[in-house]
Every structure is written in structure tokens, then in C-alpha cells.
Design a protein around this motif. Structure first.
Motif, PDB file in Angstrom:
ATOM      1  N   PHE A   1       0.907  -1.180   0.131  1.00 40.21           N
ATOM      2  CA  PHE A   1      -0.066   0.175   0.015  1.00 40.21           C
ATOM      3  C   PHE A   1       0.856   1.345  -0.007  1.00 40.21           C
ATOM      4  O   PHE A   1       0.616   2.042  -0.901  1.00 40.21           O
ATOM      5  N   ALA A   2       1.967   1.302   0.795  1.00 39.45           N
ATOM      6  CA  ALA A   2       2.828   2.292   0.827  1.00 39.45           C
ATOM      7  C   ALA A   2       3.371   2.690  -0.526  1.00 39.45           C
ATOM      8  O   ALA A   2       3.477   3.854  -0.789  1.00 39.45           O
ATOM      9  N   THR A   3       3.776   1.608  -1.315  1.00 39.07           N
ATOM     10  CA  THR A   3       4.435   1.957  -2.552  1.00 39.07           C
ATOM     11  C   THR A   3       3.350   2.464  -3.411  1.00 39.07           C
ATOM     12  O   THR A   3       3.566   3.317  -4.296  1.00 39.07           O
ATOM     13  N   ILE A   4       2.072   1.760  -3.465  1.00 38.67           N
ATOM     14  CA  ILE A   4       1.176   2.142  -4.608  1.00 38.67           C
ATOM     15  C   ILE A   4       0.663   3.745  -4.282  1.00 38.67           C
ATOM     16  O   ILE A   4       0.630   4.510  -5.047  1.00 38.67           O
ATOM     17  N   THR A   5       0.439   3.902  -2.802  1.00 38.79           N
ATOM     18  CA  THR A   5      -0.011   5.207  -2.505  1.00 38.79           C
ATOM     19  C   THR A   5       0.873   6.528  -3.026  1.00 38.79           C
ATOM     20  O   THR A   5       0.440   7.814  -3.008  1.00 38.79           O
TER      21      THR A   5
END
Lengths: 573, 195
Positions: free
Chosen positions: A346-350
Motif C-alpha cells: 500500500f505504501a508503494t502504491i499510494t
């Protein structure tokens, strides 16, 4: 990475790739006004809107008019968001009697939501009334997303048209993308989110007496409706302070998977829209391929670093090893239901997209794990990026890549049948250089001033990272934070608002100028000397350009923050 | 410029009404009609009174209950009107001190247990409201809870197993146990007869 993490990443990409083409083609049809079912159904509503606005839908605008329309529309949006915050105590739908927001915080939030950044200096549940959340913030979630998309559509028209004076009608484009794309997707997604447990009500906060007999107040609100467009429009501003980590915003791993999908959905689909509109879908796939390669590398890195855990905990007899009964790893600032794989992904996507929603506190990531979101923002939010803004950012880099390739072989560079000349390169240079300037100058001013240093929570190099992260996030319109930084002060509210506004519109206006200039050019036929822009060679060239520009700008700053911190952690300090 | 002002203002008002009033109220209506319990916060009732939400964690410090994740909310832990994490960096001495303090508290509550402590039991969650713990964190506490309550370890472990959720659809998220629901079930369980 655990086998489970690989499986999750693989499934994510698979579902995403299955969705982007149909949606991309649908968006192309909507923006071209083709008489597909949706447009026939919405036709009467559209006509009423145009009549009330005094707009003729076939009357198109030149780039300058288009840019002025966008600036006016977004400026108006910022003004209304500001006003609603300042007056909320006297307006309805404020059951908690939350006070009017102070002027510098309201100013920051107004700019933040109008620029699709959704940086939040405030905590939602203790600051914003339900009316402000709906009528100010939810509206800007839609309209700032629509703005990003219509600007990239205008740029694509610049490539697709030739010897044309206009790039489209801003009012018609904004109306169509909102009515036919953002609204239906949000409605569907919001209902799904409620089914998972996201709340949606306008009731007063619920008081309960807990099992150990202490009072607990549960914050309520119309969350699902805002949550849906927050993700679909890559906005990222949470209803609550804890954002998508809050169980009322993101209650289950399934809701989380769909939140992750909805962040990349439109930015990915727009690559196919691009290919469709320029008449060669392979052009879109090439750009998407470059994005996916960078994304996968970053996601694997982030998950790996977080899974390694914090070496300082092992001396305290803490078990951080992943097993069938626990996720293990660095669980500080992470939720049990998400563990390490989902949190790292999620941290990478966001931050690859300029969403900025979080399910874990990036400030508590390991030094290198936290550097991944930082770097993704600093690359200019072009790995998927914001809705619209990600693709126009990537196309700016594509032009730069072709220009460099042209210099190497001594030919006039051309992209999609359009000659790239001095005017385009000037606009490209502005668009690429404005955000690093805002980030590095802003960070330098902040760490040199007492007001700037006062906001820092963590000692040592991590404190510097907090400031660097804030300006990287603001200028690239991401909105996530190393949230230990106390940014709700007049100093940061004003500094970051300036970074957000110019990071958005000082890129958007040159992009529209380029759209106008490209549209006016003749189309030249491809010859033996034309470099193909749909193959692996182009993808590598594009990746190289993005990385080169990003790294040259930011390596010294990164060395002072996360890199030093990593070395200290390894040494056990 | 003048030709732009009327459409800018009118379109802004119309789209505001559609996306800021009609859309959220429509979602609210659908939510009330189709998923009323979820829309209202998945509340748990006891004797007609709400005692919490199954999605929002509560603070447990009594050794007879399973403890949840440490919470960084202020002024008290598990403040569901002010969510948030600690935001402590990995090298911050305050983080190391806090983790060591939590390990010590767990040890004092159960001196016989010398196993390594599962990491989620001594680190704060992102929201400060995490309703769940890992199966490892439950297993670590099972003996203590059984002893304090006068239940057999088997009985407690059976309850834990009943409340363990696997990954959703076998792939999403992590295995987890809802602490409030487990503790409610414990309160309903009968102690073993005294010899």
C-alpha cells in the motif's frame, strides 16, 4: 519477501491489468463524446447543465482559454473550501459543534484539496464538520481529480490532432469525466465499502462504556462516500486522522485490496486511453510497462525492508520472525489485519500514485523502507501518478527521453508524428524542474529556520527526513506524511500551501501550453529514421530518463536523511 | 476572461450539488437500506446498551483479559475520537524504551512465561484503534488468562481458535483475532469447578 507477499503482488497486477483496458477505452469514448449508452442516458442532464452554464458543447477552446478556465475553476474551489471551514460552526450538519477552523489551517487545507494533494495538517474527526467533509472536501476530491484527467486529455489531443487551433472545451470535459467516470465508480465502490464495515451516517459521535468500564467515544460520519472518491481520484485525504489505517475507513483486508486497486485504476486506464486516442494502443502499453517495472521494483524493496524488522528490538527479546501465526517484521505503526505485505504494498502504491492515503505510519518505517515512498514522490509522481497528472508527467519525461535520444543520433526528435522543438523543450524543462526547486528550497528554508525545526518530532537524521518528506509530498501533490512533523503551524501551513499550488499549476499550465503547440503542428509521416516509441528500447530509455533526473536532483538530500539513518541503525545506535 | 466567469461559477455550483449533496446522501440512503448495521458502526449491544464496535479496539489492562495492541492515541489509549499512531522513528530512543517497558509489563503479569514476545503485542498500531492481534500474540497470553480465570488452558485455546480469522479469501491480509469479541466470549465462559 514471503511467498504470500509475492502472491499478493502478482494477483494485484493481474487484476489491475485486466481492468485498465476496458476502462481506458471507455474513458476515451466518453471524452470524445461518442454516443455510447452512458452518454445517451446522461444526455438530458448534460444538456441542462450546459444550458444553465451558457456553454455550447461544440465550441472548443485554445490552450490559453482552457488553462484559464481550469485555474478559475480550481481557484473558486479553494475559495469555497476555505469559506466553509471558516463558517462551519454556524452551518448545519455539525452535531459535535466543532469550531470554525483557524485561518492558516483553513488556507492550507483549501489549497491542499484544490490541488489533489490532500495533505492534512488537521485531524479530521476533531476538526471538520460533516457539512465541511461533504460539501467542501468530497466535492474537491471529485473536481481536483476531474481537473487532472481533463488536462491529460487535452495534452493527448495535442498529439492526436494536427494543424488544429483548439484542445477541447474545459467545461464539457470536466462535466463528462465527473458524471460518467468518477461518479458511477465512486457510487459502486462506496456501497461495497459499507458492506465491509465502512460507516456512512450523519449521527452524533457514539458514546459507549467499554468492557473494562471506561467511556469510549466513537467518531462517526459520512465516511464511505468520501472514502470511495478519495481512492478513485488519487486524493488520499482521510476522513479520520489515521486515514485508511482507521478501521472505519478500511475495515477488512478485502476492502484494503480494493482500495489499492482503485488507486491505480484510473492512472493505469489512462495509459490505454492515451494509446486509443493517438490511434496506436501499443504507445499506451509502452508507457504503462515503464510504470509497472519501476513500481514492482519499489514494492519488492519496501516489503523486504519492512519485513526485516527493527534490529533494536531483538535485544528486548521481541519475536519479529514471520510465521504462520504472525506477520512479524517492523509492526510499529502498522495494523494487525494488514501486516507487512499489505502495508508495504500500500505504501508503494499510494506514493507511486499521488494518492497519499496510508494504512501504516510511514514515519515509523525502517530507514530504507521509508525511503521508498520518499523516492517515488521525488521521481515526480509519474509511476502511475495522480489521475491525469501522472500520465502528463510521464509524457513530459517521454518527450525528454526522445529529445535526448535525438541529440545522440543527431536527428530532429519527434514523438507520435510531432516534431519536438524549442518551445516544447522549454515547457518540458519548466515542468520537470519546478517541483525539485520547490522541494529542495522549501526543505532548506525549513531546516534553517526555528519555526521549521520546531515541528520536528524525531531526533537525528530522521527529523530531517520528516521535513524533506513534507515538501516532497506537498510539491508533488501526494499528501502522505512522515506524520510526526507538527505541520499545523502558520509556518508549515503557508510554506506547504505555496509548494502545493505551484507544484500543481506551474506544471499544468506548461503542459497545456505544450498541448496547444503540438495540436497546431503538422503531422509528419514515420520514416526509417523515426525512433519507434512502443518497444522495449523506448521503455528502457524512458526509465533511464526518469531515474537520472530524479536521482541527480535528490541524492544529496537522501544521503542526509534515510541513508545516514540506515547506517546508524545497522551500527546499533 | 469574462466569457469564462459565468460557466465557471455555474458549473461549480451544479457539480457541488451533485457530488457534495446528492451523491453522499444517496450513498447514506443505500447504506441505511442495505447494510444498516455496518453503516452505523458495527456496534455490539449488551443488555440493550452499546458496549463498543467490533471494528474498534478497546483498552485492556486487566490480566484476566487478552490485551490488544498498545495504542498511541491521546490523552488515553484507544481514544476513538482521536485516531493516530506514535510516529516514532525506528532509531528514536523513546521507541526502544516504550517497547522494553511493554515487554516488562507482560513479563510481570506472567512471570512464568519466558518466550520471546510477538512483535505486534509491544508495538503501537497505525490507527491506535487496532481491534485485532495476531494468533501468536493470543497464544503468548493464553496461559495467563487461563490461570487468572481458573479455566483450563485447553478451554482458552479452544476459544482462541474459534475466534481466529484466517486470511480473507485465503490471500488478503493476515490471520487475526478480534480482542473484544474474544474477551466477551471469555466473560461468557464458565470457570472449571473448584476441587
Amino acid at each position: 519477501m514471503t511467498p504470500h507477499a509475492w502472491l499478493l503482488l502478482g494477483l494485484y497486477l493481474l487484476v489491475l491489468l485486466a481492468l485498465v483496458k476496458p476502462l481506458g477505452i471507455y474513458i476515451a469514448d466518453v471524452m470524445a463524446g461518442r454516443p455510447i449508452l452512458a452518454l445517451r442516458l446522461g444526455g438530458p442532464v448534460e444538456s441542462v447543465i450546459y444550458r444553465l452554464c451558457g456553454v455550447r458543447k461544440d465550441e472548443e477552446m485554445g490552450w490559453l482559454h482552457y488553462a484559464l478556465a481550469i485555474l478559475l475553476f480550481n481557484g473558486l474551489g479553494a475559495l469555497i473550501v476555505y469559506a466553509l471551514q471558516r463558517l462551519q460552526l454556524w452551518l448545519p450538519l455539525n452535531p459535535q459543534q466543532l469550531a470554525n477552523v483557524n485561518s492558516d489551517s483553513a488556507f492550507n487545507t483549501a489549497i491542499s484539496f484544490a490541488t489533489n494533494t490532500n495533505w492534512q495538517g488537521y485531524a479530521g474527526e476533531s476538526t471538520m464538520s460533516y457539512l465541511t467533509q461533504m460539501l467542501a472536501l468530497t466535492v474537491q476530491n471529485f473536481l481536483s481529480a476531474a481537473t487532472g484527467i481533463v488536462v491529460v486529455i487535452a495534452l493527448i489531443r495535442g498529439f492526436a490532432r494536427h494543424t488544429a487551433k483548439s484542445v477541447g472545451n474545459a467545461w464539457v470535459d470536466l462535466t463528462r469525466i465527473t458524471l460518467y467516470v468518477l461518479l458511477p465508480l465512486s457510487l459502486l465502490f462506496a456501497v461495497f465499502l459499507i458492506s465491509q464495515g465502512v460507516i456512512q451516517n450523519v449521527a452524533a459521535y457514539q458514546n459507549v462504556m467499554t468492557l473494562e468500564n471506561t467511556p469510549q467515544t466513537l467518531a462517526m460520519g459520512p465516511v464511505a462516500s468520501q472514502e470511495a472518491i478519495k481512492m478513485i481520484g488519487t486524493n488520499g485525504g482521510g476522513f479520520f486522522n489515521a486515514n485508511s489505517a482507521h478501521p472505519f475507513e478500511n475495515p477488512t483486508p478485502l476492502s484494503n485490496f480494493f482500495q489499492m486497486l482503485s488507486i491505480f485504476l484510473i492512472p493505469g486506464a489512462l495509459c490505454c486511453t492515451f494509446g486509443r486516442m493517438v490511434g496506436d494502443i501499443r504507445q499506451g502499453w509502452a508507457v504503462l510497462a515503464a510504470m509497472i517495472i519501476l513500481f514492482v521494483v519499489m514494492a519488492v524493496a519496501a516489503i523486504t525492508f519492512e519485513q526485516q524488522g527493527n534490529p533494536l528490538f531483538t535485544t528486548a527479546n521481541v519475536d519479529q520472525i514471520a510465521s504462520a501465526s504472525q506477520a512479524g517484521g517492523n509492526m510499529e505503526g502498522k495494523e494487525t489485519r494488514f501486516g507487512i505485505a499489505d502495508s508495504g504494498l500500500f505504501a508503494t502504491i499510494t506514493t507511486a500514485a499521488s494518492c497519499g492515503a496510508v494504512i501504516a505510519m510511514h514515519d515509523s518505517f525502517t530507514p530504507l523502507g521509508g525511503m521508498i515512498p520518499l523516492v517515488l514522490m521525488q521521481l515526480g509522481e509519474v509511476v502511475f501518478g495522480g489521475v491525469g497528472s501522472g500520465l502528463y508527467g510521464m509524457l513530459v519525461f517521454a518527450i525528454m527521453a526522445i529529445f535526448i535520444a535525438g541529440l545522440m543520433i543527431g536527428r530532429t526528435p519527434e514523438y507520435l508524428g510531432k516534431k519536438i522543438e524549442a518551445f516544447e523543450m522549454k515547457m518540458v524543462s519548466i515542468a520537470i524542474l519546478v517541483t525539485p526547486l520547490l522541494v529542495l528550497a522549501g526543505t532548506a528554508i525549513a531546516v534553517m529556520s526555528a519555526d521549521g525545526r520546531a515541528g520536528i518530532l524525531n531526533p537525528g537524521p530522521h527529523g530531517f527526513s520528516e521535513v524533506l518528506y513534507a515538501f516532497s509530498s506537498a510539491a508533488n501533490n501526494n499528501g502522505s506524511a512522515f506524520a510526526g512533523l507538527s505541520a499545523n503551524t502558520p509556518f508549515y501551513n503557508v510554506m506547504l500551501a505555496v509548494a502545493m499550488w505551484f507544484g500543481r499549476f506551474a506544471v499544468m499550465v506548461p503542459v497545456l501550453a505544450m498541448a496547444g503547440s503540438l495540436a497546431a503542428k503538422k503531422r509528419i509521416a514515420a520514416s526509417a529514421g523515426t525512433m519507434p516509441t512502443h518497444g522495449p528500447l523506448f521503455v528502457v530509455l524512458l526509465l533511464g530518463t526518469v531515474l537520472l533526473v530524479g536521482l541527480l536532483n535528490y541524492v544529496p538530500a537522501l544521503a542526509l536523511g534515510p541513508v545516514i539513518e540506515h547506517l546508524l541503525l545497522r551500527a546499533g545506535h | 476572461m469574462k466569457t469564462l466567469i459565468r460557466p465557471a461559477i455555474t458549473l461549480f455550483i451544479l457539480l457541488t450539488v451533485i457530488t457534495g449533496l446528492i451523491y453522499p446522501l444517496l450513498v447514506t440512503g443505500i447504506g441505511q437500506a442495505v447494510f444498516p448495521a455496518q453503516a452505523a458502526g458495527s456496534l455490539i449491544q449488551s443488555d440493550g446498551k452499546p458496549i463498543g464496535s467490533r471494528l474498534i479496539g478497546q483498552h485492556f489492562a486487566d490480566p484476566k483479559y487478552f490485551w490488544g495492541r498498545p495504542s498511541a492515541t491521546v490523552p488515553q489509549p484507544y481514544n476513538a475520537a482521536a485516531s493516530g499512531g506514535s510516529n516514532l522513528g525506528p532509531l528514536n530512543p523513546a521507541l526502544k524504551d516504550a517497547v522494553e517497558g511493554r515487554v516488562k509489563a507482560l513479563r510481570e503479569a506472567d512471570p512464568s512465561n519466558t518466550q520471546p514476545v510477538p512483535v505486534d503485542l509491544v508495538t503501537t498500531s497505525a490507527s491506535g484503534l487496532d481491534p485485532q492481534i495476531s494468533p501468536a500474540a493470543a497464544a503468548y497470553q493464553a496461559a495467563r488468562v487461563a490461570r487468572v480465570r481458573g479455566l483450563t488452558l485447553d478451554a482458552v485455546q479452544t476459544l482462541v481458535a474459534q475466534h481466529t480469522e484466517d486470511r480473507q479469501w485465503g490471500i488478503f491480509g493476515e490471520p487475526r483475532i478480534n480482542v473484544l469479541e474474544l474477551n466477551l466470549a471469555l466473560d461468557g465462559a464458565r470457570p472449571k469447578p473448584q476441587p
